[in-house]
Design an enzyme around this catalytic site. Sequence first.
Site, PDB file in Angstrom:
ATOM      1  N   ASN A  27      39.230  -2.116  32.074  1.00  0.00           N
ATOM      2  CA  ASN A  27      38.359  -3.023  32.839  1.00  0.00           C
ATOM      3  C   ASN A  27      37.001  -3.255  32.191  1.00  0.00           C
ATOM      4  OD1 ASN A  27      39.827  -3.936  35.296  1.00  0.00           O
ATOM      5  ND2 ASN A  27      40.160  -1.724  35.462  1.00  0.00           N
ATOM      6  N   SER A 105      42.972   3.485  31.312  1.00  0.00           N
ATOM      7  CA  SER A 105      42.506   2.900  32.571  1.00  0.00           C
ATOM      8  C   SER A 105      42.750   3.864  33.724  1.00  0.00           C
ATOM      9  CB  SER A 105      43.230   1.577  32.840  1.00  0.00           C
ATOM     10  OG  SER A 105      42.557   0.869  33.859  1.00  0.00           O
ATOM     11  N   PRO A 107      43.972   4.538  37.310  1.00  0.00           N
ATOM     12  CA  PRO A 107      44.785   3.905  38.357  1.00  0.00           C
ATOM     13  C   PRO A 107      44.024   3.873  39.686  1.00  0.00           C
ATOM     14  CG  PRO A 107      45.697   6.058  37.713  1.00  0.00           C
ATOM     15  CD  PRO A 107      44.583   5.755  36.769  1.00  0.00           C
ATOM     16  N   ARG A 108      44.066   2.703  40.333  1.00  0.00           N
ATOM     17  CA  ARG A 108      43.354   2.553  41.614  1.00  0.00           C
ATOM     18  C   ARG A 108      44.311   2.099  42.685  1.00  0.00           C
ATOM     19  NH1 ARG A 108      39.892  -2.047  41.073  1.00  0.00           N
ATOM     20  NH2 ARG A 108      40.572  -2.221  38.916  1.00  0.00           N
ATOM     21  N   ASP A 147      38.947   9.651  36.662  1.00  0.00           N
ATOM     22  CA  ASP A 147      37.523   9.401  36.891  1.00  0.00           C
ATOM     23  C   ASP A 147      36.936  10.668  37.503  1.00  0.00           C
ATOM     24  OD1 ASP A 147      35.012   8.664  37.813  1.00  0.00           O
ATOM     25  OD2 ASP A 147      35.638   6.645  38.372  1.00  0.00           O
ATOM     26  N   GLU A 210      28.188  13.176  26.895  1.00  0.00           N
ATOM     27  CA  GLU A 210      27.695  11.794  26.842  1.00  0.00           C
ATOM     28  C   GLU A 210      26.220  11.751  27.260  1.00  0.00           C
ATOM     29  OE1 GLU A 210      30.257   9.199  29.089  1.00  0.00           O
ATOM     30  OE2 GLU A 210      29.341   7.394  28.251  1.00  0.00           O
TER      31      GLU A 210
HETATM   32  C1  6MZ Z   1      32.276   7.126  30.883  1.00  0.00           C
HETATM   33  C2  6MZ Z   1      33.333   5.115  31.190  1.00  0.00           C
HETATM   34  C3  6MZ Z   1      32.475   4.498  30.248  1.00  0.00           C
HETATM   35  O1  6MZ Z   1      39.331   2.692  34.012  1.00  0.00           O
HETATM   36  O2  6MZ Z   1      38.786   0.734  35.450  1.00  0.00           O
HETATM   37  N1  6MZ Z   1      34.168   4.179  31.646  1.00  0.00           N
HETATM   38  N2  6MZ Z   1      33.226   6.420  31.494  1.00  0.00           N
HETATM   39  N3  6MZ Z   1      31.422   6.603  29.995  1.00  0.00           N
HETATM   40  C4  6MZ Z   1      31.473   5.291  29.653  1.00  0.00           C
HETATM   41  N4  6MZ Z   1      30.529   4.809  28.796  1.00  0.00           N
HETATM   42  C5  6MZ Z   1      29.860   3.571  28.962  1.00  0.00           C
HETATM   43  N5  6MZ Z   1      32.865   3.217  30.127  1.00  0.00           N
HETATM   44  C6  6MZ Z   1      33.902   3.034  30.991  1.00  0.00           C
HETATM   45  O3  6MZ Z   1      37.687   1.002  33.197  1.00  0.00           O
HETATM   46  C7  6MZ Z   1      36.381   1.208  33.718  1.00  0.00           C
HETATM   47  C8  6MZ Z   1      36.154   2.685  33.930  1.00  0.00           C
HETATM   48  O4  6MZ Z   1      36.128   3.361  32.661  1.00  0.00           O
HETATM   49  C9  6MZ Z   1      35.190   4.427  32.690  1.00  0.00           C
HETATM   50  C10 6MZ Z   1      34.578   4.444  34.073  1.00  0.00           C
HETATM   51  O5  6MZ Z   1      35.288   5.364  34.892  1.00  0.00           O
HETATM   52  C11 6MZ Z   1      34.798   3.020  34.554  1.00  0.00           C
HETATM   53  O6  6MZ Z   1      34.829   2.910  35.957  1.00  0.00           O
HETATM   54  P1  6MZ Z   1      39.030   1.231  34.045  1.00  0.00           P
HETATM   55  O7  6MZ Z   1      40.034   0.397  33.322  1.00  0.00           O
END
Ligand code: 6MZ
Length: 352
Positions: A27, A105, A107-108, A147, A210
């Site tokens: 996403n 990704s 899952p939601r 997450d 991070e």
């Molecule tokens: C940590 C991150 C991220 O999973 O809905 N996400 N988590 N650090 C980052 N650095 C910027 N960038 C993205 O993609 C979006 C989700 O990926 C993780 C976060 O949980 C975010 O909600 P999906 O496909």
Amino acid sequence: MTETSMDTEADLFYRQLPKVELHAHLNGSVSFETMETLIQRKPHLNIEHNMTAIRRGQRRTLDECFQVFKVIHQLVDSEEDILMVAKAVIQEFAADGVKYLELRSTPREVTETGLTKQRYIETVLEAIRQCKQEEVDIDVRFLVAVDRRHGPEVAMETVKLAEDFLLSSDGIVVGLDLSGDPTVGHGKDLLSALQKAKNCGLKLSLHLSEVPSQRDESELLLNLPPDRIGHGTFLHPEVGGSDSLVEKVCKQNIPIELCLTSNVKGQTVPSYEKHHFQYWYKRGHPCVLCTDDKGVFCTDLSQEYQLAASTFGLTQEAVWSLSQQAIGYTFAPEPIKEKLEKKWAELKQQIL
Ligand code: 6MZ
């Protein structure tokens, strides 16, 4: 490379360079064009582009970046959306010269649209299959993401789901990712879920250090050990990490997924020049350049390679090695790695 040239097209060499993308959140990878379609599909949400992407010259705090994901999640909330978004993201990576992609990704489930976590994963896998059928020139695998914000029970549920797909997805699901807002929760609570994932054969790619406050957590999670590290921004002593963390990473030779533009725009590193790519690359440690969230951070993998080359003075030969070495850090089975090596060898004649 300067800020002004950053959002311009990368040179031909970087586009032609065959690439491996190992750290891409689905996403976060949605392009401007796909976002436009989503925004038009859901006008009642009143979402504008500046709420879903961080453009040239813009910076956000990491916290603000996580607000952006919440907005995108409102736009992508049904099977139909996920199928469209996943197919577009795969096609865009292929068009950028990525030959092997590991998408990840979370899952939601969304009650209003009937989306379940199971269907979420099945839909991403369907997108991968359709791209294969349509002969898009890219090999795609999937990491199920945990997450950290959702705590240990959800993490355990997600691991069980990932384990089922590991057995039933014909090798497409290969691993588990740990991501989400690094300031929320502690990895110690997720340790048993991660251990279970490892025991059942899922490869682990964990976001580590991070933010600076994650030092103890990283010490703990490195004992698993993970198969790859996401970001690892604050592992080394020069930025508040420690020799012991560096030693663990080096001794176990754990590849690090490095996302330059994401870290600069999310302000966890002050500039491209100060990015920790330099620290690890100089040591000869396994490094993989990745995009993280190409849509949110307005980048692509060709551009990330070009930025690394211009910032750290890498020759084209060095850039080629960097992309080729990434094959070895994938979670793909050996025959796939061999196929990729062959592809790189063939293309080298034409490009370099
Ligand atoms: C940590 C991150 C991220 O999973 O809905 N996400 N988590 N650090 C980052 N650095 C910027 N960038 C993205 O993609 C979006 C989700 O990926 C993780 C976060 O949980 C975010 O909600 P999906 O496909």
